[in-house]
Motif scaffolding. Structure first.
Motif, PDB file in Angstrom:
ATOM      1  N   ASP A 123      37.984 -34.662  29.147  1.00 13.43           N
ATOM      2  CA  ASP A 123      38.396 -33.843  28.008  1.00 13.43           C
ATOM      3  C   ASP A 123      37.658 -32.514  27.945  1.00 13.43           C
ATOM      4  O   ASP A 123      38.262 -31.453  27.790  1.00 13.43           O
ATOM      5  CB  ASP A 123      38.137 -34.600  26.698  1.00 13.43           C
ATOM      6  N   LEU A 171      35.283 -40.198  30.856  1.00 12.91           N
ATOM      7  CA  LEU A 171      36.473 -39.829  30.097  1.00 12.91           C
ATOM      8  C   LEU A 171      36.199 -38.637  29.181  1.00 12.91           C
ATOM      9  O   LEU A 171      37.063 -37.763  29.012  1.00 12.91           O
ATOM     10  CB  LEU A 171      36.963 -41.024  29.285  1.00 12.91           C
ATOM     11  N   VAL A 172      35.015 -38.588  28.606  1.00 12.38           N
ATOM     12  CA  VAL A 172      34.643 -37.429  27.787  1.00 12.38           C
ATOM     13  C   VAL A 172      34.636 -36.164  28.643  1.00 12.38           C
ATOM     14  O   VAL A 172      35.090 -35.095  28.205  1.00 12.38           O
ATOM     15  CB  VAL A 172      33.280 -37.658  27.109  1.00 12.38           C
ATOM     16  N   LEU A 184      33.067 -44.317  29.458  1.00 14.88           N
ATOM     17  CA  LEU A 184      33.406 -43.373  28.397  1.00 14.88           C
ATOM     18  C   LEU A 184      32.834 -41.991  28.695  1.00 14.88           C
ATOM     19  O   LEU A 184      33.461 -40.972  28.382  1.00 14.88           O
ATOM     20  CB  LEU A 184      32.882 -43.888  27.055  1.00 14.88           C
ATOM     21  N   THR A 198      43.704 -38.654  26.542  1.00 14.10           N
ATOM     22  CA  THR A 198      42.711 -39.248  27.440  1.00 14.10           C
ATOM     23  C   THR A 198      42.584 -40.742  27.189  1.00 14.10           C
ATOM     24  O   THR A 198      42.385 -41.521  28.131  1.00 14.10           O
ATOM     25  CB  THR A 198      41.358 -38.539  27.265  1.00 14.10           C
ATOM     26  N   ILE A 199      42.710 -41.165  25.945  1.00 14.00           N
ATOM     27  CA  ILE A 199      42.721 -42.602  25.658  1.00 14.00           C
ATOM     28  C   ILE A 199      43.883 -43.262  26.384  1.00 14.00           C
ATOM     29  O   ILE A 199      43.748 -44.354  26.951  1.00 14.00           O
ATOM     30  CB  ILE A 199      42.791 -42.857  24.145  1.00 14.00           C
ATOM     31  N   GLY A 252      39.933 -41.450  19.123  1.00 12.29           N
ATOM     32  CA  GLY A 252      38.952 -40.630  19.822  1.00 12.29           C
ATOM     33  C   GLY A 252      37.784 -40.199  18.966  1.00 12.29           C
ATOM     34  O   GLY A 252      36.897 -39.478  19.441  1.00 12.29           O
ATOM     35  N   LEU A 268      37.141 -38.105  22.235  1.00 10.36           N
ATOM     36  CA  LEU A 268      38.279 -38.130  23.149  1.00 10.36           C
ATOM     37  C   LEU A 268      39.547 -37.651  22.458  1.00 10.36           C
ATOM     38  O   LEU A 268      39.696 -37.811  21.239  1.00 10.36           O
ATOM     39  CB  LEU A 268      38.523 -39.557  23.661  1.00 10.36           C
TER      40      LEU A 268
END
Length: 392
Positions: free
Chosen positions: A83, A79-80, A76, A297-298, A285, A293
């Motif tokens: 963004d 992924l953050v 995660l 992106t999810i 998100g 998120l």
């Protein structure tokens, strides 16, 4: 009957009863369960003990090692950054970490790291468990290695290297260690009890972990009979923590282990802490009012990167970006055979049974942590998961 603490929606009384029964039967020593549906906490319970001697009750603030459940939080983090910092999962890792380009690894992409398809699934021998504690040196060793297969063409679970690789990527992008990033971006704003490297002041909160008591490891196949996949399996296991650490009970209950910052294996948390973080995946998100998120992106998570026999597990695993994905029609052969098929279910689990499951289609986050570990189908996570879905 064992006392179960916390709160739960009455329709999930069977889940709380199951936890109490398992404690009474001695199947659980102590454990916690969390369920969030559509942004609302509907199960947040715990019970049992931090030790087999029943000298210290499992409390609301108890934390426990979740082993590879840590990977769900480390993923995660990346992924953050996709963004907030413009990190491109389709870019070469070397764009952010130039030294990683050594020996042809300039073609390894960020998404290859996150889907266990990078070809860097273990350390080259000789490797000792103690080597991994020097994170800078052991991570530099990974940067200097060659890949063991063509990146992106197959998967071999990065059991021990994942945290080092992801941690260095985060550090190169942010200037923060993975521990610092998780603390500032997840744990503090979400009031989530997750620590990668436990503060000494919190050692008393840690439940004693009881590793699986397995029999002797199977003998390796003769070298002249090994397939390429078997060779990679052997190399990955030899270049990982398992089998090189001595007595697991002593290791995992030591201050040295509690302090480690291995993003793939040394996270300490409880079900509420893990669930609050991962529920961002199922709530657009957002978790507890904190934007983590974007929906786009999810969606990246569900971009299939590998779907076949994973060379570490020797069983089928469907990998997305950062998480394993449930099969869309039949999950019976996957690592969590109790998992319901679905188009958008992301998950992973830790040795012994701890897990985090994000059912994005239904807006459901399920998390479970415990201190009595089991192997394979003996794990108790599936019984709680089934009880949840049977009572939706």
């Amino acid at each position: 009957m064992a006392d179960i603490h916390g709160a739960y929606d009455l329709r999930f009384e069977r889940v709380a009863q199951l936890l109490a029964d398992n404690i009474d039967l001695g199947k659980e020593v102590g454990a916690s369960l969390y369920l969030n549906i559509g942004g609302a906490d509907v199960i947040d319970i715990w019970g049992g003990w931090k030790d087999r001697e029943h000298s210290d009750a499992w409390a609301e603030d108890t934390i426990v090692n979740v082993f590879s459940g840590s990977k769900t939080v480390s993923s995660l983090a990346v992924l953050v950054l996709a963004d907030r910092a413009g990190l491109d999962v389709d870019a070469p890792v070397a764009d952010y970490w130039p030294e990683f380009a050594q020996h042809g690894k300039d073609k390894v992409l960020v998404r290859h790291l996150m889907s266990h398809t990078s070809g860097v699934s273990g350390w080259e021998e000789p490797f000792r468990f103690e080597d991994a504690f020097d994170i800078e040196a052991s991570t530099s060793r990974l940067a200097a290695q060659s890949t063991w297969w063509e990146p992106g063409t197959a998967s071999a679970y990065h059991a021990s290297t994942y945290g080092h690789l992801i941690g260095e990527l985060v550090r190169r992008v942010t200037g923060k260690t993975l521990r610092e990033f998780i603390a500032s971006e997840f744990a503090a704003p979400l009031d989530a009890a997750f620590q990668l490297g436990v503060a000494e002041a919190d050692f008393g909160r840690i439940a004693t972990i009881y590793p699986v008591e397995d029999g002797p490891a199977p003998e390796a196949a003769p070298e002249d009979l090994q397939t390429p996949a078997e060779i990679i399996n052997a190399k990955t296991r030899a270049g990982s923590f398992a089998g090189t650490m001595g007595d697991p009970f002593t290791v995992f209950n030591s201050p040295q282990w509690w302090r480690t910052e291995f993003g793939g294996s040394s996270g300490h948390t409880n079900a509420r802490g893990l669930g609050r973080i991962i529920s961002a995946l199922t709530n657009g998100g957002v978790s507890r009012g904190v934007d983590l998120l974007t929906p786009a992106t999810i969606d990246l998570i569900f971009s299939e990167q590998a779907n076949g026999i994973d060379m570490y597990y020797n069983r089928p695993i469907r990998w997305g970006i950062g998480y394993a994905l449930a099969d869309e029609t039949d999950n019976k052969r996957g690592p969590l055979p109790f998992l319901r098929p679905g188009k958008k279910t992301a998950y992973w689990y830790g040795t012994g049974g701890s897990c985090a499951i994000a059912d994005v289609e239904r807006g459901i986050t399920f998390a479970y942590t415990m201190n009595q570990c089991y192997s394979g189908r003996d794990q108790l996570n599936g019984s709680y998961y089934r009880a949840v879905y049977e009572n939706l």
